[in-house]
Design a protein around this motif. Structure first.
Motif, PDB file in Angstrom:
ATOM      1  N   HIS A  14      29.280  32.745  24.365  1.00  0.00           N
ATOM      2  CA  HIS A  14      28.876  32.780  25.775  1.00  0.00           C
ATOM      3  C   HIS A  14      28.308  31.417  26.146  1.00  0.00           C
ATOM      4  O   HIS A  14      27.484  30.856  25.412  1.00  0.00           O
ATOM      5  N   SER A  15      28.729  30.882  27.284  1.00  0.00           N
ATOM      6  CA  SER A  15      28.287  29.567  27.736  1.00  0.00           C
ATOM      7  C   SER A  15      27.680  29.661  29.128  1.00  0.00           C
ATOM      8  O   SER A  15      28.044  30.523  29.924  1.00  0.00           O
ATOM      9  N   VAL A  39      31.579  32.963  30.361  1.00  0.00           N
ATOM     10  CA  VAL A  39      30.938  31.894  31.120  1.00  0.00           C
ATOM     11  C   VAL A  39      30.013  32.486  32.179  1.00  0.00           C
ATOM     12  O   VAL A  39      30.369  33.453  32.855  1.00  0.00           O
ATOM     13  N   THR A  40      28.831  31.894  32.296  1.00  0.00           N
ATOM     14  CA  THR A  40      27.961  32.151  33.450  1.00  0.00           C
ATOM     15  C   THR A  40      27.835  30.854  34.225  1.00  0.00           C
ATOM     16  O   THR A  40      27.391  29.841  33.686  1.00  0.00           O
ATOM     17  N   LEU A  41      28.268  30.890  35.474  1.00  0.00           N
ATOM     18  CA  LEU A  41      28.216  29.721  36.339  1.00  0.00           C
ATOM     19  C   LEU A  41      26.856  29.647  37.021  1.00  0.00           C
ATOM     20  O   LEU A  41      26.376  30.646  37.561  1.00  0.00           O
ATOM     21  N   GLY A  63      38.730  40.631  27.692  1.00  0.00           N
ATOM     22  CA  GLY A  63      37.390  40.848  27.151  1.00  0.00           C
ATOM     23  C   GLY A  63      36.406  39.741  27.471  1.00  0.00           C
ATOM     24  O   GLY A  63      35.234  39.823  27.083  1.00  0.00           O
ATOM     25  N   THR A  64      36.847  38.724  28.201  1.00  0.00           N
ATOM     26  CA  THR A  64      35.980  37.596  28.536  1.00  0.00           C
ATOM     27  C   THR A  64      35.227  37.882  29.834  1.00  0.00           C
ATOM     28  O   THR A  64      35.826  38.291  30.826  1.00  0.00           O
ATOM     29  N   GLU A  65      33.919  37.649  29.829  1.00  0.00           N
ATOM     30  CA  GLU A  65      33.100  37.934  31.003  1.00  0.00           C
ATOM     31  C   GLU A  65      32.810  36.663  31.799  1.00  0.00           C
ATOM     32  O   GLU A  65      32.674  35.569  31.226  1.00  0.00           O
ATOM     33  N   VAL A  66      32.719  36.828  33.104  1.00  0.00           N
ATOM     34  CA  VAL A  66      32.358  35.727  34.000  1.00  0.00           C
ATOM     35  C   VAL A  66      31.215  36.199  34.878  1.00  0.00           C
ATOM     36  O   VAL A  66      31.328  37.197  35.585  1.00  0.00           O
ATOM     37  N   GLY A  67      30.097  35.486  34.831  1.00  0.00           N
ATOM     38  CA  GLY A  67      28.934  35.825  35.651  1.00  0.00           C
ATOM     39  C   GLY A  67      28.475  34.642  36.461  1.00  0.00           C
ATOM     40  O   GLY A  67      28.965  33.519  36.289  1.00  0.00           O
TER      41      GLY A  67
END
Length: 282
Positions: A14-15, A39-41, A63-67
């Motif tokens: 997670h980045s 990724v969390t922007l 399965g990749t999350e974006v927040g």
């Protein structure tokens, strides 16, 4: 530091990416989610964040999350609270500092606020984010990427505020590396030349001819290539990267032969020199 053979970036990590709603931060995020890295922007504008997140989800591996986190990196308390809350539910291993602004013009006519604004965002804002993220990064195992600029390694006509902030960022990052390496954290410094982005597009409308000529002494590199070399540095453990073969060679030449670099710059500027035409402002 010894370079790794196995890629560090892999699905499940997670980045957090500051300035991730546009430009290089968004392109880095695109490549991260394509690799399966969540990724969390982090940026200020909620509508731009929402649009960026939507575009990333369309590209993300399964399965990749974006927040998103809508916060001003100049607000130290806000950043501390936002990253603390995020880490409580979604721990992160990588921080990418890509947020920044540009101000260009003749030193005599730039308002004093140009210097404080650029330093507050490009330098102090990055410092605030790193301080807020540091307690939540794994020790050992965490990674911090700081996007500086070739303008942090040399001087550029018209970029007195920008060069000052980026030089500060380069020195800070080099010093921070010595402090954090014993704790098992890796620090990566990326120093790209100019590339096409919304910031540069806005700058093009008002930039001085001297700045245009001097800046483009080093050819532009595609933003996708800069992002790829940034993530390759994280994978390999490389400490500092100047993306693009020609910019890297030219930067090395300027470092080894500074008088020649200054001569080339002066000739480019002299060919278009106009100088300040407006009255001084405080």
């Amino acid at each position: 530091m010894t370079r790794r053979r196995d890629p560090w970036l892999r699905p499940g990590r997670h980045s957090v990416v500051t300035g991730g709603s546009s430009g290089l931060g968004l392109e880095i995020s695109r490549q991260l989610v394509a690799r399966g890295v969540s990724v969390t922007l982090l940026a200020r504008d909620e509508s731009r964040l929402a649009a960026a997140a939507e575009s990333l989800r369309a590209r993300a591996a399964s399965g990749t999350e974006v927040g998103t986190l809508s916060v001003d990196i100049g607000d130290a308390d806000g950043v501390v609270g936002a990253l603390g809350t995020l880490a409580g539910t979604h721990p992160f291993e990588l921080l990418v500092n890509s947020a920044g602004i540009m101000r260009e013009g003749y030193f005599e006519t730039l308002p004093a606020t140009a210097f404080t604004e650029v330093m507050d965002i490009n330098f102090h804002g990055t410092v605030k984010v790193i301080r807020a993220a540091l307690p939540h990064l794994p020790h050992p195992g965490g990674r911090i990427v700081t996007i500086a600029s070739i303008a942090g390694l040399t001087g550029v006509f018209g970029y007195t505020p920008y060069c000052a902030a980026k030089h500060a960022l380069v020195g800070f990052t080099d010093a921070l590396r010595f402090e954090l390496e014993p704790q098992g954290l890796e620090i990566h410094l990326i120093c790209p030349g100019e590339f096409d982005s919304p910031l540069v597009a806005a700058l093009d409308a008002t930039r001085t001819p001297e700045n245009r000529a001097h800046t483009l002494t080093i050819p532009k590199v595609d933003v996708a290539q800069i992002a790829t070399q940034t993530l390759d540095a994280v994978d390999s453990g490389r400490e500092q990267v100047i993306p693009g073969r020609i910019p890297a060679l030219m930067s090395a030449g300027r470092r080894l032969f500074p008088a020649t670099g200054r001569m080339i710059g002066r000739r480019k500027i002299a060919a278009v020199y106009r100088g300040p035409r407006t009255s001084r402002r405080p």
